[in-house]
Design a protein around this motif. Structure first.
Motif, PDB file in Angstrom:
ATOM      1  N   ASP A 425       8.400  -2.332  -8.412  1.00 50.57           N
ATOM      2  CA  ASP A 425       7.566  -3.450  -7.969  1.00 50.57           C
ATOM      3  C   ASP A 425       8.016  -3.991  -6.608  1.00 50.57           C
ATOM      4  OD1 ASP A 425       9.929  -4.658  -8.642  1.00 50.57           O
ATOM      5  OD2 ASP A 425       9.053  -6.152  -9.990  1.00 50.57           O
ATOM      6  N   TYR A 426       8.729  -3.178  -5.860  1.00 44.85           N
ATOM      7  CA  TYR A 426       9.254  -3.590  -4.554  1.00 44.85           C
ATOM      8  C   TYR A 426       8.099  -3.888  -3.607  1.00 44.85           C
ATOM      9  CZ  TYR A 426      12.279  -3.428  -0.409  1.00 44.85           C
ATOM     10  OH  TYR A 426      12.979  -3.741   0.738  1.00 44.85           O
ATOM     11  N   ARG A 427       8.074  -5.136  -3.105  1.00 45.67           N
ATOM     12  CA  ARG A 427       6.959  -5.573  -2.262  1.00 45.67           C
ATOM     13  C   ARG A 427       7.320  -5.511  -0.777  1.00 45.67           C
ATOM     14  NH1 ARG A 427       2.607  -7.872  -4.597  1.00 45.67           N
ATOM     15  NH2 ARG A 427       2.775  -8.304  -6.842  1.00 45.67           N
ATOM     16  N   ASN A 463       0.265  -7.553   0.611  1.00 46.48           N
ATOM     17  CA  ASN A 463       1.643  -7.686   0.115  1.00 46.48           C
ATOM     18  C   ASN A 463       1.757  -6.853  -1.161  1.00 46.48           C
ATOM     19  OD1 ASN A 463       4.291  -8.559  -0.078  1.00 46.48           O
ATOM     20  ND2 ASN A 463       3.738 -10.410  -1.223  1.00 46.48           N
ATOM     21  N   LEU A 464       2.051  -5.575  -1.008  1.00 45.92           N
ATOM     22  CA  LEU A 464       1.912  -4.594  -2.092  1.00 45.92           C
ATOM     23  C   LEU A 464       3.248  -4.181  -2.677  1.00 45.92           C
ATOM     24  CD1 LEU A 464      -0.685  -2.234  -0.351  1.00 45.92           C
ATOM     25  CD2 LEU A 464      -1.160  -4.166  -1.876  1.00 45.92           C
ATOM     26  N   THR A 465       3.203  -3.804  -3.970  1.00 46.81           N
ATOM     27  CA  THR A 465       4.356  -3.152  -4.592  1.00 46.81           C
ATOM     28  C   THR A 465       4.309  -1.661  -4.278  1.00 46.81           C
ATOM     29  OG1 THR A 465       3.205  -2.607  -6.641  1.00 46.81           O
ATOM     30  CG2 THR A 465       4.231  -4.802  -6.502  1.00 46.81           C
ATOM     31  N   MET A 466       5.384  -0.952  -4.629  1.00 42.80           N
ATOM     32  CA  MET A 466       5.423   0.493  -4.394  1.00 42.80           C
ATOM     33  C   MET A 466       4.344   1.198  -5.217  1.00 42.80           C
ATOM     34  SD  MET A 466       8.647   3.100  -4.230  1.00 42.80           S
ATOM     35  CE  MET A 466       9.404   2.568  -5.752  1.00 42.80           C
ATOM     36  N   ASP A 468       1.427  -0.120  -6.195  1.00 43.13           N
ATOM     37  CA  ASP A 468       0.131  -0.400  -5.572  1.00 43.13           C
ATOM     38  C   ASP A 468      -0.060   0.414  -4.299  1.00 43.13           C
ATOM     39  OD1 ASP A 468      -0.491  -2.276  -7.514  1.00 43.13           O
ATOM     40  OD2 ASP A 468       0.351  -3.951  -6.377  1.00 43.13           O
ATOM     41  N   TYR A 477       2.735   0.426   4.398  1.00 42.50           N
ATOM     42  CA  TYR A 477       3.791   0.208   3.398  1.00 42.50           C
ATOM     43  C   TYR A 477       4.812   1.339   3.467  1.00 42.50           C
ATOM     44  CZ  TYR A 477       6.156  -0.501  -1.077  1.00 42.50           C
ATOM     45  OH  TYR A 477       7.116  -0.717  -2.037  1.00 42.50           O
ATOM     46  N   ASN A 686      13.308  -1.608 -12.657  1.00 41.23           N
ATOM     47  CA  ASN A 686      13.792  -2.814 -11.982  1.00 41.23           C
ATOM     48  C   ASN A 686      14.652  -2.518 -10.761  1.00 41.23           C
ATOM     49  OD1 ASN A 686      12.546  -4.461 -13.915  1.00 41.23           O
ATOM     50  ND2 ASN A 686      14.318  -4.300 -15.288  1.00 41.23           N
ATOM     51  N   ARG A 689      19.033  -3.661  -7.569  1.00 42.25           N
ATOM     52  CA  ARG A 689      18.969  -4.692  -6.535  1.00 42.25           C
ATOM     53  C   ARG A 689      20.313  -5.395  -6.375  1.00 42.25           C
ATOM     54  NH1 ARG A 689      12.745  -6.688  -7.230  1.00 42.25           N
ATOM     55  NH2 ARG A 689      12.851  -6.010  -9.366  1.00 42.25           N
ATOM     56  N   SER A 739      14.324 -11.712  -3.276  1.00 39.91           N
ATOM     57  CA  SER A 739      13.895 -10.395  -3.765  1.00 39.91           C
ATOM     58  C   SER A 739      15.078  -9.463  -3.946  1.00 39.91           C
ATOM     59  CB  SER A 739      12.890  -9.767  -2.797  1.00 39.91           C
ATOM     60  OG  SER A 739      11.710 -10.526  -2.726  1.00 39.91           O
TER      61      SER A 739
END
Length: 759
Positions: A425-427, A463-466, A468, A477, A686, A689, A739
């Motif tokens: 979900d990395y934006r 502002n997208l996740t990986m 998306d 992106y 997840n 991080r 983040s």
């Protein structure tokens, strides 16, 4: 004969020669050459010639055709210099043996290496005419002559083996005598019937029976055997496919000779004489080589692999000779059912007359087995044909060498990011256009940059996740993600999955736009790389040739399956999760999903639509399809190009290449068990991080040092941003403090220009 030589001298030469031959124990039966050939030869010369000859004939292994088989055992191609399948004497019909002996050497079982009566009869007839009209050679001598011709490798050696001279006849004679001393008559007859030319490209009685009559040597009838026996004297002149009348006359001559020798009855002879020579509808040509194969492109690629195998010989020329004469049985990976599914997709969606070309390769995950390889241009030199294989690398003459792969390359960026601990979900804020001019991108040798690079999206940004960004194939992106992960890591992942430049065979270039497509790659490379994701990170080199056995059914060494864990299983699970989103509603591959299968994939469209791709997979099969302009200079597929006879209106991976992939995979997966991807672990989802130090309000030097000390790479954004933070101080970072980021990733510092001024 020398000028002015008298008839008595010629007679004395003949008598001298025969006398010396008798005294030397080498009676020259079968010397079917004009008397003139002996003029001026002394008895001492003849004795010396006989004594100097070698005793043992070194017989070359008989040339036997090789067969290339599909995975199910069906024949893909036959490869030969001489179309021959040897059989034992007890596998040959007795009437065939009777016919060949009757016409070629009726006293074969009664005399030694030569037949004095036959020889003298031939000599007298040839002497009377001054030229060769009748052969007196025994079957043993004929076998020797054929063996010497078979051994010849050069034009000079072949001329020497066939020249009309007493030296050659003496050589054959000495060899024949030695041969009869160590082999039985039946052994000689068996070798002879397997070696001799029966016309129309057939060698040996077994292939001749199959070719002319669709039967076996064991099942030959009297008229069939008589025809084959008659062909031996002049395989071309009496070939029934060339001249039926001459063939019948020769066959009937053999039948009458058999009747004269009382080896058949009058009734048998009459029935045979009235029978048709051949049924043209039953003549079965045996295609030679890949050009005549059902799968010529796959066949040629397999041959290229074989010619690189030192087990077949020390040189390429030697390997080619072994391949065509060694009686090899070559089993390949091609699955006719899967191949048929891929070909059906090509047939349904393309035409040979199209200006664009299409190609599809299907690979089995976890094995590297190449199950299918098809393309829209048929094999050949004619119009709308090609000798290029658009599926493979430029490692041999027929390999085209691939096309630029566009956004299918993003899958390797995803893999490198997940491997680096980037969460799914990395934006990243991904505008429609982004200015990356002079931005540093890490390579394996340092950094690279482009002084003027402002790429944009052909799909949505934000502002997208990986997940998306992969679903929508958002360029801005992935360019930012590749900057943070580093081009070196992307290149290493791609290399471990078999990606390289298929034109130069060198590693892919690490350039800023790498994630959007780089170099030239092939459908085979793409299908096999994506198969690695399906196999949970297990990479296997593409495998074409599974086994090779010689004519004695002994295995020859061949490259085996070479597999390794190129990606951790969990990383591959994460890639599968991300690429599965492409196949969901709203994704670029959403229209391509079918059935109950777990499917994942990625579209690819290169700059100016010169090639479009779709690479995708289920857990048990992976395929890549490409549609491209294959003519230099490459041009946009939308303008002036056709596919399936129509103008290409949607030159995209999903709209043009995707349907080819879909139809092929639907057919290929039919009947296979439905399998599921493994859900990625929470750790993969997840990410790994690490907390980012809060550097807001610090000056650039202090912020940079703090971030680098925490294990991050740092860059400063080119433009200042509006912020309540004092001018010149750190406004924020990307990624944001809350983040977090993976260790070693790139953090961009944005400096403040002060609060924005209202109107």
């Amino acid at each position: 004969m020398r000028s002015g030589e008298s008839a008595p001298n010629k007679a004395r030469a003949l008598i001298t020669f025969i006398g010396i031959s008798v005294l030397s124990g080498a009676l020259a039966a079968g010397l079917a050459i004009p008397l003139a050939g002996f003029a001026g030869i002394s008895s001492e010369q003849v004795v010396k010639t006989v004594q100097d000859l070698p005793v043992e004939l070194e017989v070359e292994p008989v040339a036997v055709r090789s067969r290339m088989l599909a995975a199910d055992g069906s024949v893909i191609a036959t490869l030969f210099e001489q179309n021959r399948v040897p059989v034992r004497l007890n596998q040959i019909a007795p009437i065939m043996k009777t016919a060949i002996i009757a016409i070629e050497d009726s006293r074969f079982y009664e005399h030694g290496a030569l037949d004095p009566k036959g020889t003298l009869r031939a000599m007298v007839r040839n002497h009377g005419s001054g030229e060769v009209q009748q052969g007196g050679s025994s079957i043993t001598q004929q076998y020797v002559k054929l063996s010497l011709i078979e051994k010849a490798r050069t034009v000079a050696e072949r001329q020497k083996a066939t020249e009309v001279s007493y030296e050659r006849k003496l050589t054959e004679l000495r060899y024949a005598i030695a041969l009869e001393s160590r082999l039985t008559k039946n052994e000689i007859l068996e070798r002879y019937l397997n070696l001799v030319n029966f016309g129309d490209g057939t060698y040996g009685v077994q292939v001749a029976a199959q070719h002319y009559f669709r039967t076996t040597a064991a099942e030959l009838t009297l008229p069939q055997a008589a025809l084959l026996a008659g062909l031996v004297k002049n395989p071309t002149g009496y070939d029934p496919t060339n001249n039926l009348a001459r063939a019948k006359a020769r066959r009937d001559l053999v039948l009458r000779r058999m009747l004269e020798l009382k080896v058949i009855s009058v009734h048998q002879a009459n029935l045979a004489l009235r029978s048709p020579v051949i049924d043209p509808a039953k003549v079965r040509p045996v295609p030679n080589g890949c050009a005549n194969s059902r799968y010529p492109f796959f066949c040629e690629y397999a041959v290229a692999q074989l010619l690189a195998n030192p087990a077949l010989g020390k040189t390429v020329k030697g390997r080619e000779h072994t391949l065509k004469t060694g009686g090899l049985t070559i089993r390949t990976s091609l699955d006719p059912r899967t191949q048929a599914a891929a070909q059906a997709s090509i047939n349904a969606r393309t035409k040979p007359t199209d200006s664009a070309v299409a190609a599809i390769t299907i690979v089995q995950p976890g094995t590297g087995l190449v199950k299918a390889m098809v393309q829209s241009k048929p094999y050949g030199n004619g119009r709308n044909h090609t000798n290029y294989n658009y599926n493979v690398e430029k490692s041999y003459a027929g390999g085209y060498g691939g096309f630029q792969n566009g956004s299918t390359m993003k899958a390797f960026t995803v893999a490198a990011a997940i491997q680096a601990g980037v969460p799914l979900d990395y934006r990243i804020n991904s505008p429609q256009r982004i200015d990356l001019s002079n931005k540093k991108f890490r390579t394996c040798s340092g950094f690279t940059r482009d002084p003027d690079y402002t790429p944009g999206n052909s799909t949505r940004g934000g502002n997208l996740t990986m997940v998306d960004a992969t679903r929508y194939s958002t360029n801005t992106y992935f360019l930012q993600l590749s900057q943070r992960v580093g081009l070196c890591q992307i290149g290493r992942v791609a290399s471990r999955l078999g990606m390289y430049n298929a034109q130069t065979l060198q590693p892919l270039d690490q350039v800023i736009s790498m994630t959007l497509g780089v170099g030239y790659v092939t459908p085979l490379q793409m299908a096999n790389a994506y198969a690695t994701f399906a196999a949970r990170g297990k990479y296997c080199r593409p495998l074409i040739v599974l086994s090779v056995r010689n004519k004695a059914n002994r295995p020859l060494e061949t490259p085996k399956s070479q597999c390794n864990q190129a990606l951790k299983a969990g990383v591959a699970d994460g890639v599968n999760k991300v690429l599965s989103a492409v196949m969901e509603p709203g994704g670029t591959g959403g229209r391509l999903k079918f059935g109950r299968w777990d499917l994942a994939g990625k579209t690819g469209t290169i700059q100016e639509n010169k090639a479009v791709w779709f690479a995708g997979y289920a857990p048990n099969l992976a395929a890549a399809a490409v549609v491209a302009d294959a003519n230099l200079p490459y041009t946009n597929l939308m303008y002036g190009h056709t596919l399936d006879g129509r103008d290409i209106s949607d030159p995209t991976g999903s709209g043009t290449a995707g349907p080819l992939w879909q139809t092929a995979m639907q057919g290929a997966l039919k009947g296979l068990p439905v399998q599921r991807f493994v859900e990625p672990s929470k750790k993969i989802v997840n990410g790994d991080r690490k907390g980012l130090p809060d550097v807001t309000g610090l000056d650039r030097t202090e912020a940079t040092n703090l971030l680098r000390k925490a294990g991050f790479d740092v860059t400063i954004a080119n433009k200042l941003v509006a912020s309540p933070v004092p001018t010149g101080k750190v406004a924020y970072t990307d990624p944001r403090t809350n983040s977090g980021a993976t260790r070693g990733s790139l953090v961009t510092i944005y400096l403040s220009k002060g609060p924005s001024q209202g109107p």
